[in-house]
Design an enzyme around this catalytic site. Structure first.
Site, mmCIF file in Angstrom:
data_model
loop_
_atom_site.group_PDB
_atom_site.id
_atom_site.type_symbol
_atom_site.label_atom_id
_atom_site.label_comp_id
_atom_site.label_asym_id
_atom_site.label_seq_id
_atom_site.Cartn_x
_atom_site.Cartn_y
_atom_site.Cartn_z
ATOM 1 N N HIS A 9 34.959 17.523 -11.574
ATOM 2 C CA HIS A 9 36.158 17.046 -10.877
ATOM 3 C C HIS A 9 36.066 15.528 -10.682
ATOM 4 C CE1 HIS A 9 33.529 16.560 -7.434
ATOM 5 N NE2 HIS A 9 33.013 17.734 -7.786
ATOM 6 N N GLU A 81 31.046 25.438 -6.942
ATOM 7 C CA GLU A 81 29.747 24.758 -6.921
ATOM 8 C C GLU A 81 28.668 25.656 -6.292
ATOM 9 O OE1 GLU A 81 27.681 23.215 -8.240
ATOM 10 O OE2 GLU A 81 27.659 21.083 -7.724
HETATM 11 O O1 F6P Z 1 26.685 16.212 -4.744
HETATM 12 C C1 F6P Z 1 27.619 16.900 -5.505
HETATM 13 C C2 F6P Z 1 27.141 18.308 -5.772
HETATM 14 O O2 F6P Z 1 28.086 18.936 -6.579
HETATM 15 C C3 F6P Z 1 26.882 19.145 -4.497
HETATM 16 O O3 F6P Z 1 28.034 19.799 -4.003
HETATM 17 C C4 F6P Z 1 25.825 20.094 -4.990
HETATM 18 O O4 F6P Z 1 25.097 20.714 -3.949
HETATM 19 C C5 F6P Z 1 24.979 19.197 -5.856
HETATM 20 O O5 F6P Z 1 25.874 18.292 -6.464
HETATM 21 C C6 F6P Z 1 24.193 19.918 -6.934
HETATM 22 O O6 F6P Z 1 23.265 19.005 -7.509
HETATM 23 P P1 F6P Z 1 21.710 19.122 -7.148
HETATM 24 O O7 F6P Z 1 21.327 20.496 -7.586
HETATM 25 O O8 F6P Z 1 21.076 18.040 -7.961
HETATM 26 O O9 F6P Z 1 21.546 18.952 -5.664
#
Ligand code: F6P
Length: 195
Positions: A9, A81
């Site tokens: 997004h 997510e």
């Molecule tokens: O920061 C954006 C995001 O999409 C969060 O909502 C999610 O928890 C994270 O990235 C996932 O990335 P990582 O697994 O590296 O924390």
């Protein structure tokens, strides 16, 4: 051959503040990306009548898709997510400070680490199975507008990357990854629409 276009997004208000999870709207930069993406998709898929746009159920992906017209849109909960459970809405700094054990365990094994009352990368990979089956079945192009962790898992599947790499794959904002599946294997192109 039909392309699959993967993109996160547009930048969200939470991305700006460094907060994970949530259901924030997109920022001004995110809105600009949504317009550039619409332009790109309309040109790239001009004569592709059966193409479709898939989003998650979170408003940052739905808002990012909104300027795209002329193609059906499908919302998938499986494209939401990774669920950060008790850490939802926190910054990484806050997790480190308030939940140091959780922070540590995630650092040690990001693939298997499951947020309390939330998910692990392995959980995400598992819930993506129906999406992958449907993507493989499609004959027309699909634009998938989703999130960082989910797209790492989808991309790893199509690019045949090892499981252990999944949580560490670079998945930048405002970039389209185009995947083409041909007889000779998978081809990939990247379009960075904004800095
Ligand atoms: O920061 C954006 C995001 O999409 C969060 O909502 C999610 O928890 C994270 O990235 C996932 O990335 P990582 O697994 O590296 O924390």
């Amino acid at each position: 051959p039909r392309p699959i276009l993967l993109t996160r997004h547009g930048e969200s208000q939470d991305n700006v503040r460094g907060r994970i999870g949530g259901d924030a709207a997109i920022s001004e930069a995110g809105e600009l990306y949504s317009k550039k993406l619409a332009n790109f998709v309309e040109k790239r898929l001009k004569s592709e009548r059966a193409a479709s746009i898939w989003t998650s159920t979170l408003q940052r992906t739905i808002l990012t898709a909104s300027p795209i017209v002329g193609f059906p849109k499908v919302q998938w909960r499986a494209l939401d997510e990774i669920n950060a459970g008790v850490c939802d809405g926190m910054t990484y700094e806050e997790i480190k400070k308030n939940r140091p054990e959780e922070y540590e365990s995630r650092q040690k094994d990001k693939l298997r680490y499951r947020y309390p009352r939330g998910e692990s990368y392995l959980d995400v990979i598992q819930r993506l199975e129906p999406v992958i089956i449907e993507l493989e079945r499609q004959r027309a192009p699909v634009v998938v507008i989703s999130h960082q962790a989910v797209l790492r898992a989808l991309y790893a599947y199509f690019a045949d990357r090892p499981l252990k790499e999944v949580p560490h794959i670079e998945m930048p904002l405002h970039t389209i990854i185009e995947i083409q599946m041909g007889v000779t294997g998978v081809q990939e192109k990247r379009y960075k629409l904004m800095d």
